[in-house]
Scaffold this active site. Structure first.
Site, short mmCIF file in Angstrom:
data_model
loop_
_atom_site.label_atom_id
_atom_site.label_comp_id
_atom_site.label_asym_id
_atom_site.label_seq_id
_atom_site.Cartn_x
_atom_site.Cartn_y
_atom_site.Cartn_z
CG HIS A 55 -2.57 18.12 -33.73
ND1 HIS A 55 -2.69 16.98 -33.76
CD2 HIS A 55 -2.98 17.93 -34.54
CE1 HIS A 55 -3.63 16.38 -34.49
NE2 HIS A 55 -3.65 17.54 -35.44
CE1 TYR B 21 1.38 21.14 -27.84
CE2 TYR B 21 0.23 22.89 -29.39
CZ TYR B 21 1.24 21.74 -29.39
OH TYR B 21 1.51 21.00 -30.59
NE ARG C 58 2.59 16.88 -31.46
CZ ARG C 58 1.51 17.32 -30.92
NH1 ARG C 58 0.36 16.99 -30.71
NH2 ARG C 58 2.13 18.23 -30.50
C1 LIG Z 1 -14.74 13.19 -33.42
C2 LIG Z 1 -13.47 14.68 -33.30
N1 LIG Z 1 -12.96 15.80 -33.09
C3 LIG Z 1 -12.55 15.97 -33.13
C4 LIG Z 1 -11.24 16.37 -34.31
C5 LIG Z 1 -10.04 16.88 -34.49
N2 LIG Z 1 -8.86 16.48 -34.41
C6 LIG Z 1 -7.79 16.31 -34.75
S1 LIG Z 1 -6.84 15.35 -34.29
C7 LIG Z 1 -7.20 16.04 -32.46
C8 LIG Z 1 -6.55 15.92 -31.34
C9 LIG Z 1 -5.90 13.99 -31.06
O1 LIG Z 1 -5.22 13.43 -29.76
P1 LIG Z 1 -4.88 13.07 -30.13
O2 LIG Z 1 -6.28 11.35 -29.39
O3 LIG Z 1 -3.94 12.61 -28.37
O4 LIG Z 1 -3.54 11.78 -30.90
P2 LIG Z 1 -2.90 12.33 -31.60
O5 LIG Z 1 -3.01 13.39 -32.77
O6 LIG Z 1 -1.94 13.22 -30.41
O7 LIG Z 1 -1.96 11.64 -32.49
C10 LIG Z 1 -8.50 16.56 -32.82
C11 LIG Z 1 -8.99 17.29 -31.26
C12 LIG Z 1 -11.56 14.82 -34.94
N3 LIG Z 1 -10.68 14.91 -35.25
N4 LIG Z 1 -12.43 14.04 -34.48
#
Ligand SMILES: Cc1ncc(C[n+]2csc(CCOP(=O)(O)OP(=O)(O)O)c2C)c(N)n1
Lengths: 336, 412
Positions: B311, B320, B307
């Site tokens: 985020h 980080y 990425r």
């Molecule tokens: C059940 C849940 N817990 C926490 C969140 C908050 N949250 C949104 S995105 C994220 C990180 C997701 O990381 P990843 O699965 O690696 O996907 P990326 O965003 O990097 O595509 C978090 C913790 C959420 N959306 N849903």
């Protein structure tokens, strides 16, 4: 004295609790290096050590279940759920185990943990980021449910929650994270389970909590221009519920409006209204009215202003407390 | 293996284990990972070990193009997609990248409430969308804007969630695309159910479900893999491992040798790929889709990618990660990579480049115009969709709101 936002006051609360007791540990998603998405745990990992404040895998059921296990070995975990709706994967752990373990073990095992949940709306968040989920927790026997509305209370209630022998769901109103107050920490505050009278008044009592407190205070201010002297009671802790402060106030004013951001049907506001009615019936000059969120899923950000209890809706409810003038009042949803 | 649904449309997903005791023993494919030594079969322990080998991903991520756009020398069991498809994947990536950057810019002007960029993950977004048919299902997350653009859904409809005007701006059934999902990993089980439902109906549609690296830690991810395997649902789980879940690096998220290994415990065939190699993404997803479509059950693909942006626009990535890490990944850019290859093959010249760049500028400018116009949001409609028919209480609440708006002089 210095100025603290609610977020900073919570940070200090955690710091001081962790410094006072090695058994207090903090964990959750992004709480380490990042300091939490709202920065409530900022610097804790760096200053107190990565074994005291640490990132977990991304799994809410895991986080809460892990905390239960750690409690069995004498730790006092504080965990962060990233947003209200993202605590739902942990709902099973919270309702089936966190809430019931003391009871299931005939009192032999208590779970002195704190589950911090940033909640409610008003910040332009997209779906699943604005839920008012306090009703689910308050409806579950065995959970204490706390929600501060000022930085001082955020600090004091969090310290009390961590010291409490029972599990506490600590609901942090997101819209107030940046609200400020002059403080010298540690602060003195009313004890756990005590409501606070945020504004004195003689004509109407508004009972409210968390994100709705500032709105209620603004409405009280506006109402005074119209000749209403409004008292505002902030519950601070929903469970335990402070019947005494609420009842004393409503018996004195004779009128009551309950304000809460959560959807109104079958929620905390309804519970408050029922308790007030049961205890203050003979003192009431009008029915207890509620002003709450609408009974719909929290809407998209561009519509949230229509969802949230507004100063106008509260003033409208206060106006309708002239009960003799409008005996045919029908209950109208969000301010019924 | 009978790959067609039973005439009654039922039972296609209900295959029971073969008498040998192995559920995998009958499916040996020519296009397998190429690393298993034995096609499986038989009831012996040896046979089962061989079955496991058949599910195993390649020990290193599959790559067809090197970072500088030459053909990877390694003998791969996956064949290079046609020149025509490679040109199309490049074209869609150029457009997608331009729109993605436009969206990031729009957040700075407050036109979008939030935007999770997929810059750097372009090959995954576009390649995945190109690997399925319009009749197949897609289960996207908040990050999949570019995949939805590639799928052909109207840009403004896609962005309505992130713009904050509605929770889902497009018709999920018409586009066979579920609403972009925010609660992590929850959509994967829906994908398994939809895929199974399609099979039960006697259709050969598959479901493609997206998930990030972090979300593979959620219980729902594991339940989805298990359901999909047990019911032999034709679903492709596409893990975009972009190295971080907000701030948490993969090393703190999982100790699995690769996230692709998470499939095999459930009996799900798995593969890992270089997610910045558009050719590998297309080739492996083609195989995964074919595997699912021909009744061989679910397939998990882990794409190693990165990425480039934070985020979301609300995140501060400098807390980080080091800037040189980002620079390193910029050198593996999927668009530059495929462009270099296409040029060397004589499939891309300056004229085509200019044409596609002009097209992407035009689309970006349309998007800006669309975003600058105030979105139409109807407060009354909030009450229409909690239930099929609003309850009496909701109608009262709607009247109250309409009364308020009327009093404020808002006319509708
Ligand atoms: C059940 C849940 N817990 C926490 C969140 C908050 N949250 C949104 S995105 C994220 C990180 C997701 O990381 P990843 O699965 O690696 O996907 P990326 O965003 O990097 O595509 C978090 C913790 C959420 N959306 N849903």
């Amino acid at each position: 004295m210095s100025t603290f936002t609610m977020g900073q006051a919570l940070n200090h609360g955690l710091r001081d609790a962790m410094a006072a007791d090695d058994n207090v540990v903090m964990f959750g998603e992004d709480v380490g290096t990042l300091g939490g998405v709202f920065r409530v745990t900022d610097g804790l990992a760096k200053d107190l050590g990565e074994d005291r404040c640490f990132d977990t895998p991304l799994a809410e059921a895991g986080i809460v279940g892990f905390a239960i296990g750690m409690c069995l070995t004498g730790f006092r975990p504080v965990v962060e759920m990233q947003f209200d709706a993202f605590a739902y994967p942990a709902f099973e752990q919270i309702t089936s185990h966190v809430a019931k373990t003391r009871n299931r073990t005939s009192g032999r095992v208590g779970l002195p943990m704190v589950i911090r949940v940033p909640y409610a709306g008003g910040i332009g968040g997209v779906e699943h980021h604005c839920d008012s989920s306090e009703g689910y927790y308050a409806h579950t026997p065995g959970l204490k449910v706390v929600t501060p509305s000022t930085p001082a209370d955020a600090y004091a209630l969090l310290r009390a929650a961590i010291e409490d022998p029972d599990p506490v769901i600590f609901m942090e109103p997101k819209s107030l994270y940046w609200s400020k107050e002059e403080l010298s920490l540690p602060v003195e505050a009313p004890p756990f389970g005590r409501a606070s009278v945020r504004r004195k008044g003689t004509d109407v009592t508004i009972v409210t909590y968390g994100p709705s407190v500032p709105t209620a205070l603004k409405a009280a201010e506006a109402a005074s221009a119209e000749g209403w002297d409004v008292e505002v009671v902030d519950l601070r802790t929903i469970v335990p519920f402070d019947d005494e402060t609420v009842v004393e106030s409503v018996r004195r004013t004779g009128r009551c409006v309950v304000v809460a951001e959560a959807q109104g049907f079958a929620g905390v506001a309804g519970e408050v209204a029922a308790r007030v009615t049961e205890r203050c019936f003979h003192s009431l000059a009008a029915p207890v009215l509620r002003v709450s969120g609408l009974d719909i899923p929290y809407p998209a950000p561009k519509l949230e202003e229509h969802y949230l209890p507004s100063v106008d809706r509260i003033l409208d409810a206060i106006a309708r407390l002239q009960w003799d003038d409008q005996p045919d009042l029908v209950h109208v949803g969000a301010s019924s | 293996m009978d790959t067609t649904a039973r005439a009654d449309g039922l039972g296609a997903g209900l295959d029971t284990p073969s008498p040998s005791g192995s559920v995998y023993s009958t499916n040996v494919e020519g296009t397998g990972s190429g690393y298993s030594t034995n096609g499986g079969g038989g009831s012996s322990v040896e046979g089962q070990v061989a079955d496991v080998a058949r599910l195993l991903p390649s020990p290193v991520p599959v790559q067809l193009l090197t970072a500088d756009g030459r053909r990877a020398d390694e003998q791969s069991p996956y064949s290079m997609p046609s020149g025509e498809r490679l040109v199309e994947v490049w074209r869609q990536m150029v457009i997608g990248r331009r729109l993605d950057m436009q969206c990031t810019a729009l957040t700075k002007q407050g036109r979008l409430a939030v935007y999770p960029s997929s810059r750097g993950q372009d090959a995954c977004q576009v390649g995945a969308a190109m690997a399925i048919r319009p009749t197949d299902w897609m289960f996207p997350t908040y990050r999949e804007s570019v995949a939805l653009f590639t799928r052909g859904i109207d840009h403004l409809e896609v962005l309505s969630l992130l713009r904050g005007s509605s929770h889902c701006g497009y018709d999920p059934v018409a586009h066979k695309t579920a609403p972009q999902c925010t609660p992590l990993a929850t959509q994967l089980i829906h994908a398994a159910g939809a895929a199974y439902g399609e099979r039960r109906r006697g259709r050969d549609a598959v479901a493609l479900a997206f998930i990030g690296d972090g979300a593979t830690s959620e219980g729902d991810f594991h339940e989805a893999l298990n359901f999909a395997a047990v019911f032999k649902a034709p679903v492709i789980f596409f893990v975009q491992n972009n190295k971080y879940a907000i701030s948490v690096p993969l090393a703190k998220q999982s100790k699995a040798p690769s996230l692709a290994y998470k499939g095999i415990g459930y009996g799900v065939r798995s593969e890992q790929i270089d997610g910045n190699d558009p050719a590998a993404v297309l080739a492996v997803l083609d195989t995964a889709v074919e595997h699912a479509r021909t009744g061989q059950g679910p397939f998990l693909v882990e794409a190693h990618t990165y990425r480039i942006d934070a985020h979301t626009n609300a995140d501060d990535a400098s807390r980080y990660r080091q800037p040189d890490e980002v620079t390193g990944w910029l050198a593996k850019d999927p668009i530059d990579r495929i462009a270099a290859y296409l040029r060397a093959e004589g499939l891309l010249d300056q004229a085509l480049q200019d044409e596609v760049e002009a097209e992407s500028e035009r689309l970006a400018s349309d998007l800006r115009d669309g975003m600058n116009a105030e979105p139409v949001v109807d407060p009354a409609a909030m009450f229409d969709h909690t239930f099929a028919e609003p309850t009496p209480q909701l109608l009262q609440q709607r009247d109250m709101l309409m009364g308020e708006l009327h009093a404020e002089g808002v006319t509708r």
